[in-house]
Design a protein around this motif. Sequence first.
Motif, PDB file in Angstrom:
ATOM      1  N   TYR A 149       0.847  -1.198   0.000  1.00  0.00           N
ATOM      2  CA  TYR A 149       0.000   0.000   0.000  1.00  0.00           C
ATOM      3  C   TYR A 149       0.883   1.250   0.000  1.00  0.00           C
ATOM      4  O   TYR A 149       0.735   2.146   0.825  1.00  0.00           O
ATOM      5  N   THR A 150       1.805   1.290  -0.932  1.00  0.00           N
ATOM      6  CA  THR A 150       2.812   2.358  -0.951  1.00  0.00           C
ATOM      7  C   THR A 150       2.321   3.633  -1.633  1.00  0.00           C
ATOM      8  O   THR A 150       2.772   4.724  -1.313  1.00  0.00           O
ATOM      9  N   SER A 151       1.390   3.522  -2.580  1.00  0.00           N
ATOM     10  CA  SER A 151       0.959   4.689  -3.354  1.00  0.00           C
ATOM     11  C   SER A 151      -0.229   5.366  -2.682  1.00  0.00           C
ATOM     12  O   SER A 151      -1.336   5.426  -3.226  1.00  0.00           O
ATOM     13  N   LYS A 152      -0.004   5.884  -1.467  1.00  0.00           N
ATOM     14  CA  LYS A 152      -1.124   6.421  -0.686  1.00  0.00           C
ATOM     15  C   LYS A 152      -1.525   7.826  -1.100  1.00  0.00           C
ATOM     16  O   LYS A 152      -2.621   8.285  -0.788  1.00  0.00           O
ATOM     17  N   ASP A 153      -0.650   8.536  -1.785  1.00  0.00           N
ATOM     18  CA  ASP A 153      -0.963   9.910  -2.179  1.00  0.00           C
ATOM     19  C   ASP A 153      -1.770   9.960  -3.471  1.00  0.00           C
ATOM     20  O   ASP A 153      -2.478  10.939  -3.724  1.00  0.00           O
ATOM     21  N   HIS A 154      -1.644   8.940  -4.308  1.00  0.00           N
ATOM     22  CA  HIS A 154      -2.329   8.933  -5.591  1.00  0.00           C
ATOM     23  C   HIS A 154      -2.901   7.548  -5.885  1.00  0.00           C
ATOM     24  O   HIS A 154      -2.359   6.537  -5.434  1.00  0.00           O
ATOM     25  N   ILE A 155      -3.992   7.535  -6.617  1.00  0.00           N
ATOM     26  CA  ILE A 155      -4.510   6.305  -7.215  1.00  0.00           C
ATOM     27  C   ILE A 155      -4.105   6.346  -8.680  1.00  0.00           C
ATOM     28  O   ILE A 155      -4.472   7.260  -9.421  1.00  0.00           O
ATOM     29  N   ARG A 156      -3.316   5.361  -9.093  1.00  0.00           N
ATOM     30  CA  ARG A 156      -2.786   5.383 -10.455  1.00  0.00           C
ATOM     31  C   ARG A 156      -3.799   4.821 -11.453  1.00  0.00           C
ATOM     32  O   ARG A 156      -4.499   3.847 -11.167  1.00  0.00           O
ATOM     33  N   ILE A 157      -3.871   5.468 -12.607  1.00  0.00           N
ATOM     34  CA  ILE A 157      -4.853   5.101 -13.623  1.00  0.00           C
ATOM     35  C   ILE A 157      -4.196   5.010 -14.995  1.00  0.00           C
ATOM     36  O   ILE A 157      -3.142   5.602 -15.236  1.00  0.00           O
ATOM     37  N   CYS A 158      -4.835   4.253 -15.870  1.00  0.00           N
ATOM     38  CA  CYS A 158      -4.472   4.211 -17.287  1.00  0.00           C
ATOM     39  C   CYS A 158      -5.611   4.822 -18.096  1.00  0.00           C
ATOM     40  O   CYS A 158      -6.765   4.829 -17.669  1.00  0.00           O
ATOM     41  N   GLU A 159      -5.265   5.326 -19.268  1.00  0.00           N
ATOM     42  CA  GLU A 159      -6.300   5.871 -20.146  1.00  0.00           C
ATOM     43  C   GLU A 159      -7.297   4.787 -20.520  1.00  0.00           C
ATOM     44  O   GLU A 159      -6.936   3.627 -20.758  1.00  0.00           O
ATOM     45  N   GLY A 160      -8.579   5.179 -20.586  1.00  0.00           N
ATOM     46  CA  GLY A 160      -9.618   4.261 -21.010  1.00  0.00           C
ATOM     47  C   GLY A 160      -9.919   4.412 -22.492  1.00  0.00           C
ATOM     48  O   GLY A 160      -9.392   5.311 -23.162  1.00  0.00           O
ATOM     49  N   PRO A 161     -10.792   3.559 -23.038  1.00  0.00           N
ATOM     50  CA  PRO A 161     -11.098   3.598 -24.479  1.00  0.00           C
ATOM     51  C   PRO A 161     -11.647   4.942 -24.952  1.00  0.00           C
ATOM     52  O   PRO A 161     -11.439   5.325 -26.103  1.00  0.00           O
ATOM     53  N   GLU A 162     -12.372   5.653 -24.074  1.00  0.00           N
ATOM     54  CA  GLU A 162     -12.970   6.927 -24.476  1.00  0.00           C
ATOM     55  C   GLU A 162     -12.244   8.130 -23.874  1.00  0.00           C
ATOM     56  O   GLU A 162     -12.796   9.229 -23.811  1.00  0.00           O
ATOM     57  N   TYR A 163     -11.003   7.958 -23.448  1.00  0.00           N
ATOM     58  CA  TYR A 163     -10.252   9.052 -22.832  1.00  0.00           C
ATOM     59  C   TYR A 163     -10.155  10.254 -23.755  1.00  0.00           C
ATOM     60  O   TYR A 163     -10.285  11.408 -23.314  1.00  0.00           O
ATOM     61  N   ASN A 164      -9.946  10.013 -25.039  1.00  0.00           N
ATOM     62  CA  ASN A 164      -9.745  11.121 -25.981  1.00  0.00           C
ATOM     63  C   ASN A 164     -11.020  11.876 -26.314  1.00  0.00           C
ATOM     64  O   ASN A 164     -10.977  12.864 -27.042  1.00  0.00           O
ATOM     65  N   LEU A 165     -12.155  11.457 -25.757  1.00  0.00           N
ATOM     66  CA  LEU A 165     -13.376  12.254 -25.897  1.00  0.00           C
ATOM     67  C   LEU A 165     -13.347  13.476 -24.985  1.00  0.00           C
ATOM     68  O   LEU A 165     -14.103  14.429 -25.204  1.00  0.00           O
ATOM     69  N   LEU A 166     -12.472  13.461 -23.980  1.00  0.00           N
ATOM     70  CA  LEU A 166     -12.394  14.579 -23.040  1.00  0.00           C
ATOM     71  C   LEU A 166     -11.772  15.811 -23.694  1.00  0.00           C
ATOM     72  O   LEU A 166     -10.915  15.698 -24.581  1.00  0.00           O
ATOM     73  N   THR A 167     -12.184  16.971 -23.224  1.00  0.00           N
ATOM     74  CA  THR A 167     -11.532  18.205 -23.656  1.00  0.00           C
ATOM     75  C   THR A 167     -10.132  18.272 -23.056  1.00  0.00           C
ATOM     76  O   THR A 167      -9.814  17.562 -22.086  1.00  0.00           O
ATOM     77  N   SER A 168      -9.294  19.135 -23.606  1.00  0.00           N
ATOM     78  CA  SER A 168      -7.925  19.281 -23.094  1.00  0.00           C
ATOM     79  C   SER A 168      -7.932  19.704 -21.631  1.00  0.00           C
ATOM     80  O   SER A 168      -7.131  19.211 -20.819  1.00  0.00           O
ATOM     81  N   ALA A 169      -8.843  20.616 -21.292  1.00  0.00           N
ATOM     82  CA  ALA A 169      -8.934  21.088 -19.906  1.00  0.00           C
ATOM     83  C   ALA A 169      -9.335  19.962 -18.965  1.00  0.00           C
ATOM     84  O   ALA A 169      -8.848  19.868 -17.835  1.00  0.00           O
ATOM     85  N   SER A 170     -10.228  19.087 -19.418  1.00  0.00           N
ATOM     86  CA  SER A 170     -10.669  17.977 -18.574  1.00  0.00           C
ATOM     87  C   SER A 170      -9.563  16.953 -18.389  1.00  0.00           C
ATOM     88  O   SER A 170      -9.441  16.334 -17.322  1.00  0.00           O
ATOM     89  N   LYS A 171      -8.731  16.765 -19.412  1.00  0.00           N
ATOM     90  CA  LYS A 171      -7.597  15.850 -19.277  1.00  0.00           C
ATOM     91  C   LYS A 171      -6.621  16.359 -18.222  1.00  0.00           C
ATOM     92  O   LYS A 171      -6.018  15.570 -17.479  1.00  0.00           O
ATOM     93  N   VAL A 172      -6.457  17.659 -18.173  1.00  0.00           N
ATOM     94  CA  VAL A 172      -5.593  18.254 -17.143  1.00  0.00           C
ATOM     95  C   VAL A 172      -6.243  18.098 -15.770  1.00  0.00           C
ATOM     96  O   VAL A 172      -5.580  17.728 -14.790  1.00  0.00           O
ATOM     97  N   ALA A 173      -7.547  18.345 -15.705  1.00  0.00           N
ATOM     98  CA  ALA A 173      -8.258  18.317 -14.426  1.00  0.00           C
ATOM     99  C   ALA A 173      -8.235  16.944 -13.778  1.00  0.00           C
ATOM    100  O   ALA A 173      -8.091  16.820 -12.553  1.00  0.00           O
TER     101      ALA A 173
END
Length: 297
Positions: A149-173
Amino acid sequence: MDALAAQLANIVAGNKRDEAVIEMHFPASTYLFEEDALFALGGADFSATINDQPVPLYTPVVIRKYSALQFKRKVEGARCYLAVHGGFKLQQWLKSYSTHLKANAGGMEGRSLQLNDQLHFNQQYDYSSLTGKNDVRLLPWQADHEIFYTSKDHIRICEGPEYNLLTSASKVAINESFFFITTQSDRMGYRLRGAALRQQQQEELVSSAVVNGTIQLLPNGQLIILMADHQTTGGYPRIANVISADLPLLAQLTANQSVQFQKVDHAVAEQILVHQNLCLEKVQNACTLRWSEFFHR
């Protein structure tokens, strides 16, 4: 929910990793052992005691019959697991001991445990030589769970199939904002409250497969993370997926706690999972060795 903690509890109790365990939330029940037993606890720290004597996590514990296991207060985490040596006598459903409450199937008659329920052990063992005149004895080893349980500050994620539907601002957010788990969360999914994310343009999607950890974008711009009892398909955009190695950490969070995501690629996610599995094997090998040394000396 936290499959890793359940496996570790079983390993410490001298079981196969997939033996049946009891999953508890706080406030947890009191368990009266009507036979001598050896057990281990994993996951959340609920200040466990046996006849008012503190019991640590990830430690094999031997108790005499008619001893009571209680949980005094919540210290950290959301879900605690009880594994008994030899396992519980239960019938499998779909090759699993798990209970699915919505389907009323599996486990103990497909429901939550209730007052005066009795769970029987698969086997009876004589632990009198270990306990002597004491109600409880802690065996002299403990599994190190912190390495998982070392990554307590962040939950790590990978891009999903529809990730590129997000706006640039939402990708940053999604990478820079804090999201809070709402009280509308359950075993099917964690509903999050945070910065509203937007799509470049609204699209009707065909329902597609989802998995444990899929992060979907709801019509109101908020997110939901699918958890252990998730459905099999969904029609909302799958913008990301929590990496498998961080699902246990996520499962130990509760309502009103915050989540911050960190995006990694699939190769990194795979490396992290391989490392986690290697660590789990090392713990299992070490516990097996301690069991062999202790009971055959």
